[in-house]
Scaffold this active site. Structure first.
Site, PDB file in Angstrom:
ATOM      1  N   TRP A 211       1.379   2.496   5.769  1.00 17.17           N
ATOM      2  CA  TRP A 211       0.588   1.508   6.526  1.00 17.17           C
ATOM      3  C   TRP A 211       1.262   0.155   6.674  1.00 17.17           C
TER       4      TRP A 211
ATOM      5  N   GLY B  22     -21.432  -3.958  31.458  1.00 11.75           N
ATOM      6  CA  GLY B  22     -21.860  -2.665  32.008  1.00 11.75           C
ATOM      7  C   GLY B  22     -20.693  -1.699  32.116  1.00 11.75           C
TER       8      GLY B  22
ATOM      9  N   TYR C  41       2.137  -8.143  -9.411  1.00  7.78           N
ATOM     10  CA  TYR C  41       0.704  -7.924  -9.115  1.00  7.78           C
ATOM     11  C   TYR C  41       0.011  -9.247  -8.823  1.00  7.78           C
TER      12      TYR C  41
ATOM     13  N   SER D  89       0.820  -1.232   0.000  1.00 11.18           N
ATOM     14  CA  SER D  89       0.000   0.000   0.000  1.00 11.18           C
ATOM     15  C   SER D  89       0.845   1.269   0.000  1.00 11.18           C
ATOM     16  N   GLU D  90       0.267   2.298  -0.593  1.00  7.48           N
ATOM     17  CA  GLU D  90       0.913   3.615  -0.610  1.00  7.48           C
ATOM     18  C   GLU D  90      -0.132   4.672  -0.282  1.00  7.48           C
TER      19      GLU D  90
ATOM     20  N   GLU E 117      -5.958  -5.698   4.438  1.00  9.41           N
ATOM     21  CA  GLU E 117      -6.004  -6.849   3.496  1.00  9.41           C
ATOM     22  C   GLU E 117      -7.269  -6.818   2.630  1.00  9.41           C
TER      23      GLU E 117
HETATM   24  N1  CAA Z   1      -7.414 -13.148  -7.193  1.00 12.71           N
HETATM   25  C1  CAA Z   1      -6.586 -13.366  -8.258  1.00 12.71           C
HETATM   26  N2  CAA Z   1      -6.392 -12.443  -9.205  1.00 12.71           N
HETATM   27  C2  CAA Z   1      -7.072 -11.276  -9.102  1.00 12.71           C
HETATM   28  C3  CAA Z   1      -7.958 -10.993  -8.030  1.00 12.71           C
HETATM   29  C4  CAA Z   1      -8.119 -12.000  -7.050  1.00 12.71           C
HETATM   30  N3  CAA Z   1      -8.878 -11.820  -5.967  1.00 12.71           N
HETATM   31  N4  CAA Z   1      -8.462  -9.747  -8.196  1.00 12.71           N
HETATM   32  C5  CAA Z   1      -7.924  -9.270  -9.324  1.00 12.71           C
HETATM   33  N5  CAA Z   1      -7.080 -10.184  -9.873  1.00 12.71           N
HETATM   34  C6  CAA Z   1      -6.262 -10.060 -11.066  1.00 12.71           C
HETATM   35  C7  CAA Z   1      -7.095 -10.067 -12.343  1.00 12.71           C
HETATM   36  O1  CAA Z   1      -7.293 -11.394 -12.776  1.00 12.71           O
HETATM   37  C8  CAA Z   1      -6.207  -9.262 -13.281  1.00 12.71           C
HETATM   38  O2  CAA Z   1      -5.114 -10.059 -13.681  1.00 12.71           O
HETATM   39  P1  CAA Z   1      -4.848 -10.416 -15.240  1.00 12.71           P
HETATM   40  O3  CAA Z   1      -4.734  -9.105 -15.958  1.00 12.71           O
HETATM   41  O4  CAA Z   1      -3.590 -11.207 -15.224  1.00 12.71           O
HETATM   42  O5  CAA Z   1      -6.059 -11.216 -15.665  1.00 12.71           O
HETATM   43  C9  CAA Z   1      -5.604  -8.203 -12.374  1.00 12.71           C
HETATM   44  O6  CAA Z   1      -5.628  -8.773 -11.043  1.00 12.71           O
HETATM   45  C10 CAA Z   1      -6.356  -6.893 -12.356  1.00 12.71           C
HETATM   46  O7  CAA Z   1      -7.717  -7.177 -12.171  1.00 12.71           O
HETATM   47  P2  CAA Z   1      -8.813  -6.018 -11.928  1.00 12.71           P
HETATM   48  O8  CAA Z   1      -8.636  -4.973 -13.004  1.00 12.71           O
HETATM   49  O9  CAA Z   1     -10.127  -6.672 -11.777  1.00 12.71           O
HETATM   50  O10 CAA Z   1      -8.378  -5.479 -10.531  1.00 12.71           O
HETATM   51  P3  CAA Z   1      -8.316  -4.016  -9.908  1.00 12.71           P
HETATM   52  O11 CAA Z   1      -7.088  -3.314 -10.379  1.00 12.71           O
HETATM   53  O12 CAA Z   1      -9.619  -3.341 -10.077  1.00 12.71           O
HETATM   54  O13 CAA Z   1      -8.099  -4.369  -8.345  1.00 12.71           O
HETATM   55  C11 CAA Z   1      -7.035  -5.433  -6.507  1.00 12.71           C
HETATM   56  C12 CAA Z   1      -7.402  -5.499  -7.975  1.00 12.71           C
HETATM   57  C13 CAA Z   1      -5.987  -4.350  -6.246  1.00 12.71           C
HETATM   58  C14 CAA Z   1      -6.413  -6.780  -6.234  1.00 12.71           C
HETATM   59  C15 CAA Z   1      -8.274  -5.145  -5.620  1.00 12.71           C
HETATM   60  O14 CAA Z   1      -9.339  -5.998  -5.984  1.00 12.71           O
HETATM   61  C16 CAA Z   1      -7.970  -5.420  -4.160  1.00 12.71           C
HETATM   62  O15 CAA Z   1      -8.004  -6.563  -3.681  1.00 12.71           O
HETATM   63  N6  CAA Z   1      -7.679  -4.312  -3.380  1.00 12.71           N
HETATM   64  C17 CAA Z   1      -7.308  -4.448  -1.976  1.00 12.71           C
HETATM   65  C18 CAA Z   1      -5.808  -4.455  -1.821  1.00 12.71           C
HETATM   66  C19 CAA Z   1      -5.374  -5.136  -0.579  1.00 12.71           C
HETATM   67  O16 CAA Z   1      -5.917  -6.158  -0.173  1.00 12.71           O
HETATM   68  N7  CAA Z   1      -4.324  -4.618   0.069  1.00 12.71           N
HETATM   69  C20 CAA Z   1      -3.798  -5.250   1.214  1.00 12.71           C
HETATM   70  C21 CAA Z   1      -2.413  -4.737   1.519  1.00 12.71           C
HETATM   71  S1  CAA Z   1      -1.535  -5.798   2.651  1.00 12.71           S
HETATM   72  C22 CAA Z   1      -2.265  -5.605   4.122  1.00 12.71           C
HETATM   73  O17 CAA Z   1      -3.224  -4.919   4.261  1.00 12.71           O
HETATM   74  C23 CAA Z   1      -1.641  -6.397   5.255  1.00 12.71           C
HETATM   75  C24 CAA Z   1      -2.210  -6.085   6.572  1.00 12.71           C
HETATM   76  O18 CAA Z   1      -2.831  -5.121   6.753  1.00 12.71           O
HETATM   77  C25 CAA Z   1      -2.018  -6.939   7.693  1.00 12.71           C
HETATM   78  P1  FAD Z   2      -9.284   3.519   0.443  1.00  7.81           P
HETATM   79  O1  FAD Z   2      -8.919   2.564  -0.625  1.00  7.81           O
HETATM   80  O2  FAD Z   2      -9.059   4.965   0.188  1.00  7.81           O
HETATM   81  O3  FAD Z   2     -10.805   3.288   0.833  1.00  7.81           O
HETATM   82  C1  FAD Z   2     -11.596   4.256   1.505  1.00  7.81           C
HETATM   83  C2  FAD Z   2     -13.053   3.757   1.494  1.00  7.81           C
HETATM   84  O4  FAD Z   2     -13.495   3.668   0.143  1.00  7.81           O
HETATM   85  C3  FAD Z   2     -13.198   2.359   2.082  1.00  7.81           C
HETATM   86  O5  FAD Z   2     -14.383   2.279   2.829  1.00  7.81           O
HETATM   87  C4  FAD Z   2     -13.296   1.468   0.866  1.00  7.81           C
HETATM   88  O6  FAD Z   2     -14.049   0.284   1.101  1.00  7.81           O
HETATM   89  C5  FAD Z   2     -14.012   2.381  -0.118  1.00  7.81           C
HETATM   90  N1  FAD Z   2     -13.705   1.982  -1.501  1.00  7.81           N
HETATM   91  C6  FAD Z   2     -12.533   2.094  -2.169  1.00  7.81           C
HETATM   92  N2  FAD Z   2     -12.642   1.590  -3.409  1.00  7.81           N
HETATM   93  C7  FAD Z   2     -13.907   1.114  -3.516  1.00  7.81           C
HETATM   94  C8  FAD Z   2     -14.636   0.445  -4.549  1.00  7.81           C
HETATM   95  N3  FAD Z   2     -14.066   0.147  -5.724  1.00  7.81           N
HETATM   96  N4  FAD Z   2     -15.934   0.117  -4.307  1.00  7.81           N
HETATM   97  C9  FAD Z   2     -16.516   0.392  -3.114  1.00  7.81           C
HETATM   98  N5  FAD Z   2     -15.875   1.014  -2.108  1.00  7.81           N
HETATM   99  C10 FAD Z   2     -14.587   1.365  -2.300  1.00  7.81           C
HETATM  100  N6  FAD Z   2      -0.855  -2.424   3.528  1.00  7.81           N
HETATM  101  C11 FAD Z   2       0.271  -3.124   3.163  1.00  7.81           C
HETATM  102  O7  FAD Z   2       0.644  -3.140   2.011  1.00  7.81           O
HETATM  103  N7  FAD Z   2       0.969  -3.821   4.099  1.00  7.81           N
HETATM  104  C12 FAD Z   2       0.625  -3.846   5.399  1.00  7.81           C
HETATM  105  O8  FAD Z   2       1.291  -4.506   6.198  1.00  7.81           O
HETATM  106  C13 FAD Z   2      -0.531  -3.104   5.812  1.00  7.81           C
HETATM  107  N8  FAD Z   2      -0.896  -3.047   7.129  1.00  7.81           N
HETATM  108  C14 FAD Z   2      -1.898  -2.196   7.509  1.00  7.81           C
HETATM  109  C15 FAD Z   2      -2.138  -1.990   8.880  1.00  7.81           C
HETATM  110  C16 FAD Z   2      -3.074  -1.044   9.270  1.00  7.81           C
HETATM  111  C17 FAD Z   2      -3.308  -0.809  10.722  1.00  7.81           C
HETATM  112  C18 FAD Z   2      -3.804  -0.313   8.300  1.00  7.81           C
HETATM  113  C19 FAD Z   2      -4.803   0.726   8.711  1.00  7.81           C
HETATM  114  C20 FAD Z   2      -3.596  -0.557   6.968  1.00  7.81           C
HETATM  115  C21 FAD Z   2      -2.635  -1.490   6.558  1.00  7.81           C
HETATM  116  N9  FAD Z   2      -2.348  -1.668   5.205  1.00  7.81           N
HETATM  117  C22 FAD Z   2      -1.249  -2.404   4.823  1.00  7.81           C
HETATM  118  C23 FAD Z   2      -3.079  -0.939   4.201  1.00  7.81           C
HETATM  119  C24 FAD Z   2      -4.476  -1.491   3.959  1.00  7.81           C
HETATM  120  O9  FAD Z   2      -4.427  -2.643   3.201  1.00  7.81           O
HETATM  121  C25 FAD Z   2      -5.290  -0.378   3.292  1.00  7.81           C
HETATM  122  O10 FAD Z   2      -5.514   0.605   4.294  1.00  7.81           O
HETATM  123  C26 FAD Z   2      -6.591  -0.873   2.728  1.00  7.81           C
HETATM  124  O11 FAD Z   2      -6.365  -1.717   1.629  1.00  7.81           O
HETATM  125  C27 FAD Z   2      -7.528   0.268   2.330  1.00  7.81           C
HETATM  126  O12 FAD Z   2      -6.880   1.251   1.601  1.00  7.81           O
HETATM  127  P2  FAD Z   2      -7.035   2.814   1.996  1.00  7.81           P
HETATM  128  O13 FAD Z   2      -6.714   2.923   3.434  1.00  7.81           O
HETATM  129  O14 FAD Z   2      -6.229   3.579   1.041  1.00  7.81           O
HETATM  130  O15 FAD Z   2      -8.556   3.105   1.820  1.00  7.81           O
END
Ligand code: CAA
Ligand code: FAD
Length: 385
Positions: free
Chosen positions: A160, A342, A235, A130-131, A366
């Site tokens: 994050w 309570g 990706y 994430s950024e 996630e």
């Molecule tokens: N599984 C497998 N492949 C997937 C997929 C899934 N769930 N979702 C999308 N893809 C693939 C598609 O197949 C496509 O690949 P190809 O071009 O090779 O076919 C590619 O990804 C792009 O697909 P989309 O255009 O549909 O996807 P998008 O750009 O609109 O969004 C995404 C894709 C970024 C994965 C979004 O769906 C998503 O999951 N966002 C959330 C990100 C996230 O979970 N961040 C977590 C950070 S880590 C963290 O948070 C750790 C922590 O806190 C503890």
């Molecule tokens: P945004 O993407 O800006 O979302 C804001 C709101 O808009 C949300 O309610 C969301 O559901 C909604 N929204 C966005 N897009 C859509 C859509 N297409 N349709 C409907 N609603 C939408 N990331 C890492 O890479 N590594 C880590 O270890 C990690 N740890 C984390 C730990 C903490 C405590 C936190 C707070 C975050 C962490 N993250 C990490 C980042 C985390 O994965 C992101 O915060 C998360 O994916 C959401 O992104 P954002 O905060 O930019 O919210």
């Protein structure tokens, strides 16, 4: 006491692991939970203890210093740690289900031989996707990598990042070819001493002992052999690992809900009002029964997703369902638990309110709950069109 559950599908090894983690969580983590929350700091002795318990390489092969256990074992450990402290749970979760798994699944032999033993034995890992401008839209990331002879030079920043304050090993997703869009995203492995800078440590509502930092990369030089899984494959690595990782967060939220329930429910049978234990008033008893159903449903979804993954069946939809629902249940049950106790539940002394603060993150990281719904909706549409 083990929580009442109909789920009885664990192997002897998994059951033994559950008991060992329960002991570690209760005896070693338990006494430090409040202090770590108040100080917003992870006690290094706990991280050391997790390594010593073999909980930081749960699925890693014995050859690489790991426990060579099942994915379900990792899920059990995450659940049990979360019952006592969701911050310790997420530390173990990110390290195992994200960092170790990327290397186990996508690392070549040299990379596995080099990194997995360190990750199993003593060095904490972070997963840097994430950024500031790309959270849900993760593939829009702006961190760039350019080739310089036998090295890659990384510039940009991540926001994050869990574990990053204590971590020594970092998986960094950067784009090597922005003209290719997300198909330029590449996964790199780096160590802190290569020059990763911590720009900010967040102060949070919950999971306050878990570190969450902004990282800056200023001409960070990484050797070419540190590309994991091939150029432009980042990706796919990121999302495929997150599909699995989401089961880990489901387990964290499940453990959290159970932990809050375990703390508050016994109190309702001790506390008397109107000459009767408050938990036996129908208004309370039915809420408790409802919560027990909700926790059980989260448990079934979580372990079903874990077993499907283990058996090589499709699991992405089930993982999204488990994460979504466990996060709902965690928030609901921990909120009710405060009310069941309570005024006592509202104080920081009992630790019940902490579960509720910690529960909010389940719907955010996630992939937010909307992202899980979007994933599930895509599957449903495909199944019915
Ligand atoms: N599984 C497998 N492949 C997937 C997929 C899934 N769930 N979702 C999308 N893809 C693939 C598609 O197949 C496509 O690949 P190809 O071009 O090779 O076919 C590619 O990804 C792009 O697909 P989309 O255009 O549909 O996807 P998008 O750009 O609109 O969004 C995404 C894709 C970024 C994965 C979004 O769906 C998503 O999951 N966002 C959330 C990100 C996230 O979970 N961040 C977590 C950070 S880590 C963290 O948070 C750790 C922590 O806190 C503890
Ligand atoms: P945004 O993407 O800006 O979302 C804001 C709101 O808009 C949300 O309610 C969301 O559901 C909604 N929204 C966005 N897009 C859509 C859509 N297409 N349709 C409907 N609603 C939408 N990331 C890492 O890479 N590594 C880590 O270890 C990690 N740890 C984390 C730990 C903490 C405590 C936190 C707070 C975050 C962490 N993250 C990490 C980042 C985390 O994965 C992101 O915060 C998360 O994916 C959401 O992104 P954002 O905060 O930019 O919210």
């Amino acid at each position: 006491n083990a929580p009442p559950t109909s789920l009885d599908t664990f192997t002897d090894e998994e059951q033994m692991l559950r008991e060992a983690v329960q002991r570690f969580a209760t005896e070693v983590v338990g006494p430090k939970v409040r202090e770590m929350d108040e100080n917003e700091n992870m006690d290094p002795a706990i991280i050391k203890g997790l390594f010593e318990q073999g909980l930081m390489g749960i699925e890693t092969s014995a050859d690489h210093g790991g426990a060579e256990s099942s994915f379900t074992s990792a899920i059990i450990a995450i659940e049990e740690l979360a019952k006592i402290d969701p911050s310790v749970s997420v530390l173990c979760d990110v390290h195992n289900t994200l960092v170790n798994t990327v290397l186990r699944k996508y690392g070549n032999k040299e990379q596995q031989d080099k990194w997995l033993p360190q990750l199993a034995e003593s060095k904490l890992g972070s997963f840097c996707l994430s950024e500031t401008g790309s959270g849900s839209d993760a593939f829009a990331l702006q961190t760039r990598a350019t080739k310089d002879g036998n090295d890659w030079i990384i510039n940009g920043s991540k926001m994050w990042i869990t574990n990053s304050y204590e971590a020594e090993i970092f998986l960094i997703f950067a784009n090597i070819d922005p003209s290719a869009g997300y198909k330029g995203i590449t996964c790199f492995i780096a160590t802190k001493d290569m020059g990763i800078q911590i720009a900010k440590k967040e102060q949070k509502l919950g999971i306050r002992a878990s570190s969450t930092c902004t990282l800056n990369f200023d001409d960070l030089k990484i050797p070419a052999e540190n590309v994991i899984g091939g150029e432009g494959k980042g990706y796919k690595i990121a999302i495929e690992i997150l599909n699995e990782g989401r089961i880990g967060i489901a387990a964290q939220m499940l453990g959290l809900a159970q932990g809050a329930f375990d703390k508050a429910v016994p109190y309702t049978y001790q506390r008397k009002q109107f000459g009767q234990p408050v938990g036996t008033f129908q208004g309370m008893a039915f809420q408790i029964a409802q919560a027990a159903i909700e926790i059980e449903s989260a448990r079934l979804l979580t372990y079903n997703a874990a077993r499907r993954k283990e058996q090589g069946l499709s699991f992405t939809k089930e993982a999204a369902m488990a994460k979504y629902w466990s996060s709902v249940v965690a928030q609901k049950v921990s909120g009710s638990a405060i009310e069941w106790a309570g005024g006592v539940g509202f104080t920081r002394e009992t630790g019940i309110e902490k579960y509720w603060r910690d529960s909010k993150i389940g719907a955010i990281y996630e992939g937010t709950s909307n992202i899980q719904l979007q994933t599930i909706a895509k599957f449903v549409q495909k199944e019915y069109s």
